[in-house]
Design a protein around this motif. Structure first.
Motif, PDB file in Angstrom:
ATOM      1  N   UNK A 166       0.810  -1.220   0.000  1.00 44.85           N
ATOM      2  CA  UNK A 166       0.000   0.000   0.000  1.00 44.85           C
ATOM      3  C   UNK A 166       0.840   1.266   0.000  1.00 44.85           C
ATOM      4  N   UNK A 167       2.026   1.214  -0.608  1.00 48.33           N
ATOM      5  CA  UNK A 167       2.910   2.377  -0.681  1.00 48.33           C
ATOM      6  C   UNK A 167       3.049   2.819  -2.123  1.00 48.33           C
ATOM      7  N   UNK A 168       3.501   4.061  -2.294  1.00 49.09           N
ATOM      8  CA  UNK A 168       3.747   4.567  -3.633  1.00 49.09           C
ATOM      9  C   UNK A 168       5.101   4.079  -4.138  1.00 49.09           C
ATOM     10  N   UNK A 169       5.316   4.260  -5.432  1.00 49.90           N
ATOM     11  CA  UNK A 169       6.580   3.832  -6.023  1.00 49.90           C
ATOM     12  C   UNK A 169       7.753   4.589  -5.410  1.00 49.90           C
ATOM     13  N   UNK A 170       7.585   5.887  -5.210  1.00 53.60           N
ATOM     14  CA  UNK A 170       8.657   6.691  -4.629  1.00 53.60           C
ATOM     15  C   UNK A 170       8.962   6.244  -3.208  1.00 53.60           C
ATOM     16  N   UNK A 171       7.958   5.908  -2.437  1.00 56.00           N
ATOM     17  CA  UNK A 171       8.190   5.457  -1.069  1.00 56.00           C
ATOM     18  C   UNK A 171       8.955   4.133  -1.040  1.00 56.00           C
ATOM     19  N   UNK A 172       8.615   3.217  -1.964  1.00 55.45           N
ATOM     20  CA  UNK A 172       9.316   1.932  -1.999  1.00 55.45           C
ATOM     21  C   UNK A 172      10.763   2.118  -2.450  1.00 55.45           C
ATOM     22  N   UNK A 173      10.983   2.938  -3.468  1.00 58.60           N
ATOM     23  CA  UNK A 173      12.359   3.185  -3.924  1.00 58.60           C
ATOM     24  C   UNK A 173      13.189   3.843  -2.827  1.00 58.60           C
ATOM     25  N   UNK A 174      12.583   4.786  -2.113  1.00 58.08           N
ATOM     26  CA  UNK A 174      13.291   5.440  -1.017  1.00 58.08           C
ATOM     27  C   UNK A 174      13.604   4.456   0.096  1.00 58.08           C
ATOM     28  N   UNK A 175      12.659   3.557   0.397  1.00 56.71           N
ATOM     29  CA  UNK A 175      12.900   2.566   1.448  1.00 56.71           C
ATOM     30  C   UNK A 175      14.074   1.679   1.088  1.00 56.71           C
ATOM     31  N   UNK A 176      14.139   1.182  -0.135  1.00 59.17           N
ATOM     32  CA  UNK A 176      15.247   0.309  -0.540  1.00 59.17           C
ATOM     33  C   UNK A 176      16.569   1.077  -0.559  1.00 59.17           C
ATOM     34  N   UNK A 177      16.520   2.342  -0.932  1.00 63.46           N
ATOM     35  CA  UNK A 177      17.760   3.128  -0.929  1.00 63.46           C
ATOM     36  C   UNK A 177      18.278   3.297   0.491  1.00 63.46           C
ATOM     37  N   UNK A 178      17.410   3.615   1.427  1.00 58.96           N
ATOM     38  CA  UNK A 178      17.827   3.758   2.818  1.00 58.96           C
ATOM     39  C   UNK A 178      18.284   2.421   3.398  1.00 58.96           C
ATOM     40  N   UNK A 179      17.604   1.337   2.989  1.00 59.85           N
ATOM     41  CA  UNK A 179      17.970   0.023   3.523  1.00 59.85           C
ATOM     42  C   UNK A 179      19.343  -0.402   3.018  1.00 59.85           C
ATOM     43  N   UNK A 180      19.644  -0.105   1.752  1.00 62.23           N
ATOM     44  CA  UNK A 180      20.973  -0.426   1.238  1.00 62.23           C
ATOM     45  C   UNK A 180      22.043   0.396   1.941  1.00 62.23           C
ATOM     46  N   UNK A 181      21.711   1.630   2.238  1.00 58.85           N
ATOM     47  CA  UNK A 181      22.677   2.480   2.942  1.00 58.85           C
ATOM     48  C   UNK A 181      22.998   1.930   4.325  1.00 58.85           C
ATOM     49  N   UNK A 182      22.005   1.289   4.960  1.00 56.24           N
ATOM     50  CA  UNK A 182      22.250   0.720   6.287  1.00 56.24           C
ATOM     51  C   UNK A 182      23.265  -0.415   6.231  1.00 56.24           C
ATOM     52  N   UNK A 183      23.301  -1.156   5.119  1.00 55.00           N
ATOM     53  CA  UNK A 183      24.211  -2.298   4.996  1.00 55.00           C
ATOM     54  C   UNK A 183      25.583  -1.904   4.487  1.00 55.00           C
TER      55      UNK A 183
END
Length: 405
Positions: A106-123
């Motif tokens: 139930x998220x927008x495309x921008x929200x999902x892309x931002x989530x994956x970008x932040x998650x990759x930054x954490x690793x």
């Protein structure tokens, strides 16, 4: 088990006309024995433990002295569906997968892309972890180079390469050279043991091949009593690795750009000279050509030189990366190591995406700021008008009271 005795056939390990009986003329303490290699395993485990202590207690204060600081990272919001996809499927979803995740979460495309970008930054590995790894390797290479130089400076084959093969293979082994071999073998064994948790860089496969080739080279050369030429190979490699790790250490720090650039230039020159000039013209030439003055070719001769050729191929590969870095450095465009970790390969892409998002939101953001300023000014004007009215009203009331009196 019937094939095991054939492994030690003298045709494989010794030149024609030489038998194991000839080698056994030396005392057990003066000649290399295959079971001596077993000590490399506990040494490798010891290096792993020593590295843990070094990175835990010694590397952090060194990093603080050089100004090593981790970047501030924004943590991705908790999302079990996205986390499950990230850990089990892919760290970079395709467009069709993003569409499915949009309907699932139930998220927008921008929200999902931002989530994956932040998650990759954490690793992405932190600068302190990178610095600790570089500092540990610098400490070992410096110690190994100084110890190796001290035990080889008085050796005749250090100055005359023909001495590497004089009376081969009946050559006595010194205890200092034995420990030099075992410590180097244990160190590269520890690097293999640490592969699952170490930083994975672009040349990860080449690094694994290098470590395996080095371990095979050290093990075989020890058993075949190629110790004299082997010590020269180790000393030559450690000399330039010191400069590489020191340049990394200053690169991760703050305010050391000139020092880092100077060390990088010195390292590039040292690497190209030692690996592309001295190694083939001196080491490989000694093993391929000068050795033939003392004995005829045999199986071990070919195997040893093949391993040297594998190392030389890796040298050429890394020399290409270094030349690219030198080219960028001369043009003023060098910002990071060509061998940087895999996570940082997408760093520029992610930063660009972040900038694009900020640019897309720039108009709204500026409007929000200007609106807030306007509201604050209006509130200030309103308050001042109300205060003026109250003051005027109080003044008029006071005048009326005086007139009535």
């Amino acid at each position: 088990m019937d094939l095991l005795p054939d492994v030690w056939r003298q045709d494989y390990w010794l030149p024609p006309g030489v038998t194991w009986r000839d080698v056994e003329q030396l005392a057990d303490s003066d000649r290399p024995l295959p079971h001596d290699l077993l000590i490399a395993l506990p040494l490798a485990l010891g290096f792993v433990a020593l590295r843990y202590v070094f990175e835990r207690f010694f590397a952090p204060p060194m990093g603080r002295c050089l100004g090593v600081k981790n970047r501030l990272q924004v943590t991705a919001a908790s999302s079990p569906q996205l986390e499950s996809f990230y850990t089990q499927r892919s760290r970079q979803p395709t467009q069709s997968e993003i569409v499915r995740l949009m309907s699932l979460c139930g998220k927008t495309q921008r929200q999902i892309e931002t989530w994956f970008r932040l998650r990759r930054n954490q690793d992405r590995p932190s600068l302190t972890k990178k610095f600790a790894e570089a500092a540990w390797r610098f400490f070992f290479y410096l110690t190994a180079f100084m110890a190796g130089l001290a035990c080889l400076i008085d050796s005749p084959w250090f100055w005359d390469r023909r001495e590497c093969w004089r009376q081969y293979p009946v050559q006595p082994m010194e205890r200092a050279h034995y420990w030099y071999y075992m410590l180097e073998l244990g160190f590269y064994g520890s690097l293999l043991l640490r592969i699952p948790v170490d930083i994975k860089r672009k040349d990860f496969k080449e690094q694994v091949i290098h470590h395996l080739a080095t371990i095979f080279l050290l093990s075989f050369s020890y058993c075949a009593n190629y110790i004299r030429i082997g010590t020269l190979v180790m000393l030559l490699h450690d000399s330039s690795d010191i400069l590489l790790e020191s340049a990394k250490m200053f690169n991760y720090g703050t305010g050391w750009r000139k020092t880092c650039d100077t060390l990088f230039v010195v390292f590039a020159v040292a690497f190209l000279v030692t690996r592309l000039v001295i190694f083939p013209s001196k080491i490989i030439h000694t093993s391929l050509v000068l050795s033939m003055e003392e004995f005829e070719p045999f199986a071990g001769y070919y195997f040893f030189n093949v391993l040297l050729m594998v190392l030389q191929a890796l040298h050429i590969f890394w020399a290409g990366l270094i030349i690219r870095m030198v080219y960028k450095f001369l043009k003023g465009k060098l910002e990071k190591d060509e061998r940087s970790d895999e996570e940082s390969e997408v760093e520029e892409e992610e930063d660009d995406k972040g900038e694009e998002e900020n640019a897309d939101r720039g108009g709204d953001y500026r409007w929000e700021r200007s609106k807030d300023k306007m509201n604050s000014k209006l509130s200030m004007l309103t308050n001042s008008c109300v205060l003026n009215k109250l003051t005027n009203h109080r003044a008029s009331v006071a005048d009326k009271m005086r007139k009535a009196q």
